[in-house]
Design an enzyme around this catalytic site. Structure first.
Site, PDB file in Angstrom:
ATOM      1  N   TYR A   1     -10.304  23.283 -89.075  1.00  0.00           N
ATOM      2  CA  TYR A   1      -9.443  23.439 -88.144  1.00  0.00           C
ATOM      3  C   TYR A   1      -9.284  24.630 -87.250  1.00  0.00           C
ATOM      4  O   TYR A   1      -9.807  25.476 -87.810  1.00  0.00           O
ATOM      5  CB  TYR A   1      -8.091  22.721 -88.279  1.00  0.00           C
ATOM      6  CG  TYR A   1      -7.790  23.113 -90.061  1.00  0.00           C
ATOM      7  CD1 TYR A   1      -6.774  24.474 -90.063  1.00  0.00           C
ATOM      8  CD2 TYR A   1      -7.865  22.597 -90.880  1.00  0.00           C
ATOM      9  CE1 TYR A   1      -6.398  24.843 -91.075  1.00  0.00           C
ATOM     10  CE2 TYR A   1      -7.458  23.153 -92.322  1.00  0.00           C
ATOM     11  CZ  TYR A   1      -6.689  24.211 -92.201  1.00  0.00           C
ATOM     12  OH  TYR A   1      -6.114  24.756 -93.298  1.00  0.00           O
TER      13      TYR A   1
ATOM     14  N   CYS B   1     -13.300  23.568 -96.337  1.00  0.00           N
ATOM     15  CA  CYS B   1     -11.792  23.468 -95.777  1.00  0.00           C
ATOM     16  C   CYS B   1     -11.358  24.867 -95.326  1.00  0.00           C
ATOM     17  O   CYS B   1     -11.536  25.824 -96.006  1.00  0.00           O
ATOM     18  CB  CYS B   1     -10.877  22.581 -96.764  1.00  0.00           C
ATOM     19  SG  CYS B   1      -9.240  22.187 -95.791  1.00  0.00           S
TER      20      CYS B   1
ATOM     21  N   GLU C   1     -13.615  19.498 -93.763  1.00  0.00           N
ATOM     22  CA  GLU C   1     -12.256  19.562 -93.133  1.00  0.00           C
ATOM     23  C   GLU C   1     -11.981  20.752 -92.498  1.00  0.00           C
ATOM     24  O   GLU C   1     -11.453  21.790 -93.131  1.00  0.00           O
ATOM     25  CB  GLU C   1     -11.222  18.726 -93.827  1.00  0.00           C
ATOM     26  CG  GLU C   1      -9.854  18.740 -92.854  1.00  0.00           C
ATOM     27  CD  GLU C   1      -8.744  17.704 -93.783  1.00  0.00           C
ATOM     28  OE1 GLU C   1      -9.272  16.630 -93.484  1.00  0.00           O
ATOM     29  OE2 GLU C   1      -8.109  18.047 -94.483  1.00  0.00           O
TER      30      GLU C   1
ATOM     31  N   TYR D   1      -1.433  18.777 -91.639  1.00  0.00           N
ATOM     32  CA  TYR D   1      -1.465  19.598 -92.596  1.00  0.00           C
ATOM     33  C   TYR D   1      -2.041  19.338 -93.779  1.00  0.00           C
ATOM     34  O   TYR D   1      -1.652  17.854 -94.193  1.00  0.00           O
ATOM     35  CB  TYR D   1       0.030  20.193 -92.916  1.00  0.00           C
ATOM     36  CG  TYR D   1       0.632  20.991 -91.584  1.00  0.00           C
ATOM     37  CD1 TYR D   1       0.173  22.468 -91.526  1.00  0.00           C
ATOM     38  CD2 TYR D   1       1.296  20.392 -90.917  1.00  0.00           C
ATOM     39  CE1 TYR D   1       0.518  22.985 -90.501  1.00  0.00           C
ATOM     40  CE2 TYR D   1       1.640  21.139 -89.708  1.00  0.00           C
ATOM     41  CZ  TYR D   1       1.320  22.695 -89.463  1.00  0.00           C
ATOM     42  OH  TYR D   1       1.724  23.107 -88.355  1.00  0.00           O
ATOM     43  N   SER D   2      -2.749  19.866 -94.443  1.00  0.00           N
ATOM     44  CA  SER D   2      -3.310  19.300 -95.710  1.00  0.00           C
ATOM     45  C   SER D   2      -2.546  19.400 -96.598  1.00  0.00           C
ATOM     46  O   SER D   2      -1.687  20.381 -96.850  1.00  0.00           O
ATOM     47  CB  SER D   2      -4.744  20.447 -96.130  1.00  0.00           C
ATOM     48  OG  SER D   2      -5.692  20.068 -95.049  1.00  0.00           O
TER      49      SER D   2
HETATM   50  P1  FAD Z   1       0.752  25.370 -81.651  1.00  0.00           P
HETATM   51  O1  FAD Z   1       2.041  25.502 -80.848  1.00  0.00           O
HETATM   52  O2  FAD Z   1      -0.066  24.087 -81.443  1.00  0.00           O
HETATM   53  O3  FAD Z   1      -0.267  26.536 -80.974  1.00  0.00           O
HETATM   54  C1  FAD Z   1      -1.708  26.641 -81.306  1.00  0.00           C
HETATM   55  C2  FAD Z   1      -1.988  28.161 -81.230  1.00  0.00           C
HETATM   56  O4  FAD Z   1      -1.846  28.463 -79.784  1.00  0.00           O
HETATM   57  C3  FAD Z   1      -1.157  29.074 -82.021  1.00  0.00           C
HETATM   58  O5  FAD Z   1      -2.036  30.084 -82.397  1.00  0.00           O
HETATM   59  C4  FAD Z   1      -0.367  29.602 -80.937  1.00  0.00           C
HETATM   60  O6  FAD Z   1       0.245  31.032 -81.332  1.00  0.00           O
HETATM   61  C5  FAD Z   1      -1.167  29.693 -79.814  1.00  0.00           C
HETATM   62  N1  FAD Z   1      -0.295  29.461 -78.479  1.00  0.00           N
HETATM   63  C6  FAD Z   1       0.709  28.770 -78.294  1.00  0.00           C
HETATM   64  N2  FAD Z   1       1.398  28.961 -77.123  1.00  0.00           N
HETATM   65  C7  FAD Z   1       0.416  29.657 -76.456  1.00  0.00           C
HETATM   66  C8  FAD Z   1       0.205  29.973 -75.034  1.00  0.00           C
HETATM   67  N3  FAD Z   1       1.292  29.607 -74.049  1.00  0.00           N
HETATM   68  N4  FAD Z   1      -0.714  30.760 -74.655  1.00  0.00           N
HETATM   69  C9  FAD Z   1      -1.794  31.092 -75.569  1.00  0.00           C
HETATM   70  N5  FAD Z   1      -1.698  30.728 -76.838  1.00  0.00           N
HETATM   71  C10 FAD Z   1      -0.680  29.955 -77.323  1.00  0.00           C
HETATM   72  N6  FAD Z   1      -2.738  24.538 -90.766  1.00  0.00           N
HETATM   73  C11 FAD Z   1      -2.094  25.195 -91.910  1.00  0.00           C
HETATM   74  O7  FAD Z   1      -1.294  26.092 -91.825  1.00  0.00           O
HETATM   75  N7  FAD Z   1      -2.151  24.545 -92.954  1.00  0.00           N
HETATM   76  C12 FAD Z   1      -2.965  23.688 -93.324  1.00  0.00           C
HETATM   77  O8  FAD Z   1      -2.983  23.051 -94.555  1.00  0.00           O
HETATM   78  C13 FAD Z   1      -3.551  22.771 -92.357  1.00  0.00           C
HETATM   79  N8  FAD Z   1      -4.307  21.715 -92.465  1.00  0.00           N
HETATM   80  C14 FAD Z   1      -4.701  21.136 -91.696  1.00  0.00           C
HETATM   81  C15 FAD Z   1      -5.583  19.936 -91.330  1.00  0.00           C
HETATM   82  C16 FAD Z   1      -6.081  19.409 -90.381  1.00  0.00           C
HETATM   83  C17 FAD Z   1      -6.922  18.214 -90.643  1.00  0.00           C
HETATM   84  C18 FAD Z   1      -6.082  19.891 -89.261  1.00  0.00           C
HETATM   85  C19 FAD Z   1      -6.745  19.090 -87.939  1.00  0.00           C
HETATM   86  C20 FAD Z   1      -5.251  20.990 -88.837  1.00  0.00           C
HETATM   87  C21 FAD Z   1      -4.722  21.672 -89.989  1.00  0.00           C
HETATM   88  N9  FAD Z   1      -3.888  22.845 -89.738  1.00  0.00           N
HETATM   89  C22 FAD Z   1      -3.403  23.461 -90.860  1.00  0.00           C
HETATM   90  C23 FAD Z   1      -3.605  23.310 -88.479  1.00  0.00           C
HETATM   91  C24 FAD Z   1      -2.191  22.809 -88.016  1.00  0.00           C
HETATM   92  O9  FAD Z   1      -2.451  21.362 -87.598  1.00  0.00           O
HETATM   93  C25 FAD Z   1      -1.637  23.523 -86.918  1.00  0.00           C
HETATM   94  O10 FAD Z   1      -2.788  23.156 -85.885  1.00  0.00           O
HETATM   95  C26 FAD Z   1      -1.387  25.084 -87.126  1.00  0.00           C
HETATM   96  O11 FAD Z   1      -0.206  25.025 -87.923  1.00  0.00           O
HETATM   97  C27 FAD Z   1      -1.015  25.508 -85.515  1.00  0.00           C
HETATM   98  O12 FAD Z   1       0.030  24.674 -85.081  1.00  0.00           O
HETATM   99  P2  FAD Z   1       1.380  25.020 -84.245  1.00  0.00           P
HETATM  100  O13 FAD Z   1       2.109  23.980 -83.767  1.00  0.00           O
HETATM  101  O14 FAD Z   1       1.971  26.037 -85.164  1.00  0.00           O
HETATM  102  O15 FAD Z   1       0.767  25.944 -83.140  1.00  0.00           O
END
Ligand code: FAD
Ligand code: A2P
Length: 377
Positions: free
Chosen positions: A377, A335, A375, A154-155
């Site tokens: 994602y 971003c 950056e 998360y940024s």
């Molecule tokens: P995950 O559990 O990883 O799931 C990812 C996606 O897949 C979701 O949309 C979910 O609905 C879907 N999914 C889950 N399970 C299933 C399934 N069985 N079938 C189909 N689809 C499914 N995010 C922010 O909100 N704010 C930020 O500032 C931010 N900064 C970032 C900076 C960087 C450098 C990077 C790489 C990423 C950043 N992100 C940010 C994204 C963050 O890291 C996560 O990827 C994001 O919050 C989703 O993670 P999660 O664990 O909630 O979803």
């Protein structure tokens, strides 16, 4: 505490005496600054930001500058390091931080939910503006039974001093990942994103496993305090830019007196989805020569071809100025949504060709000069 007084009270304000516009997207008027905030500039804030959110421009307005007093920060030793902190806490030995606050920061008509989350790291996980933290959500990784979940990045949306200006907290801007069944169109909570839901559902006092900080590409170059910084964000991609802008315009940093130009382009769905709009609008009032702020509301505004107004359409509108600024050494940052980059590159390529320039050459020069920061994602 910042954000504690957020509200979604719709009000109406006159603009240029000819219209009344609803102002439902504003969430608290003076909660982002310390007690020193003078409220005299606020009605102007309302007018400018409200007009901007409706795609209008405000011209010929006599601007009485609001207070420019800046917030005191500590500890100033956070300025001493010559290199940014990196990977102080690793996946195997994360730091346990504590949730300070979680606030929904979008209005009722925003598609989806975005939260501003403040985490107490006790001063133990220092970071610089533009860096990210990793979060390991609690529970077991379903793909690797017996192991923790993978880390999510998360940024960081605050400056190194945090929203309480004492160097002990870090803030995130998190969009809740909700899964909708493609057949029924209904939410399937069992498939919702793990970490974003954990963070958005967390309560003050909850513990959170932190890794990092990480990332160097989005660090704010401070060698030239009069430099130009063009920031392009979609949705939560605004996070690092909030940090930069607080450092430039809100905090009294003895070793960084910003006198350049910061230009923020932000793309969000609609006026209820605007993020941190009241603090950005205040900079417009206080620093009209140093800050520009352009918003694309994809679901409320149309581009000149009648399609959705995306952030790249705003860039096209100002392309001549942007190209000149880049030629003069400006830094440009992107971003947010990965999906914005192809559209942005196409736009910039088209503009370059119109100007008789090769985009490929220009891009490689920008990268070589370290002016190009991405950056997504
Ligand atoms: P995950 O559990 O990883 O799931 C990812 C996606 O897949 C979701 O949309 C979910 O609905 C879907 N999914 C889950 N399970 C299933 C399934 N069985 N079938 C189909 N689809 C499914 N995010 C922010 O909100 N704010 C930020 O500032 C931010 N900064 C970032 C900076 C960087 C450098 C990077 C790489 C990423 C950043 N992100 C940010 C994204 C963050 O890291 C996560 O990827 C994001 O919050 C989703 O993670 P999660 O664990 O909630 O979803
Ligand atoms: P849309 O979803 O209307 O297509 P938010 O988090 O508030 O949804 O902000 C993300 C913003 O980025 C939205 O306005 C979204 O528009 C927009 N967006 C989606 N795809 C692209 C793209 N390819 N290029 C630029 N902006 C995009």
């Amino acid at each position: 505490m910042a954000y504690s007084a957020l509200s979604h009270v719709p009000v109406a304000v006159p603009i240029n005496n000819d219209s009344l516009l609803p102002r439902s997207q504003f969430k608290g008027n003076n909660v982002f600054f310390n007690d020193k905030l003078r409220t005299s500039g606020l009605s102007l804030d309302f007018k400018i930001a409200n007009a901007r959110s409706k795609g209008r421009s405000v011209v010929c307005m006599s601007v009485q500058q609001a207070s420019k007093s800046k917030v005191a920060i500590s500890p100033l030793s956070l300025e001493d390091a010559k290199e940014p902190p990196l990977h102080l806490y690793k996946n195997k030995e994360p730091y346990t931080g504590t949730i300070v606050s979680v606030e929904r920061i979008v209005g009722p008509k925003a598609p989806g939910e975005t939260c501003h989350i403040v985490i107490d790291h006790g001063g133990n996980v220092p970071y610089w503006e533009g860096q990210s933290y990793g979060i390991i959500p609690p529970g077991e990784n379903p793909k690797k039974p017996g192991n923790p979940h993978n880390v999510r990045l998360y940024s960081i949306a605050s400056t190194r001093y945090g929203d309480s200006f004492d160097g002990k907290t870090a803030s995130f801007c998190v969009r809740r990942a909700v899964y909708y069944d493609p057949e029924t169109g209904k939410e399937d909570p069992s498939k919702n994103g793990v970490c974003s839901n954990f963070l958005c559902d967390s309560k003050p006092g909850d513990k959170v496993q932190i890794t990092g900080p990480s990332g160097k590409i989005m660090l704010l170059p401070e060698d030239n305090p009069n430099g130009t910084h063009i920031m392009i964000g979609t949705g939560t991609g605004v996070a690092p830019f909030r940090g930069y802008l607080r450092r430039m315009f809100m905090e009294n940093v003895p070793t960084f007196k910003f006198g350049g130009l910061a230009w923020l382009f932000l793309g969000v769905a609609n006026s209820d989805s605007l993020l941190y709009d009241d603090e950005f609008s205040k900079y417009l009032v206080d620093y009209p020569d140093n800050f520009r702020y352009d918003i694309a509301l994809s679901r409320e505004q149309k581009n000149r071809n009648g399609g959705k107004m995306y952030v790249q359409d705003k860039i096209e509108e100002y392309s001549d100025e942007i190209f000149k600024l880049l030629d003069g050494g400006a830094h440009i940052y992107f971003c947010g949504l990965k999906g914005m980059m192809p559209g942005i590159q196409d736009t910039l390529k088209r503009v370059a060709e119109k100007r008789g320039e090769s985009w490929e050459e220009k891009l490689s020069q920008l990268k070589k000069n370290k002016q190009w920061h991405v950056e997504v994602y």
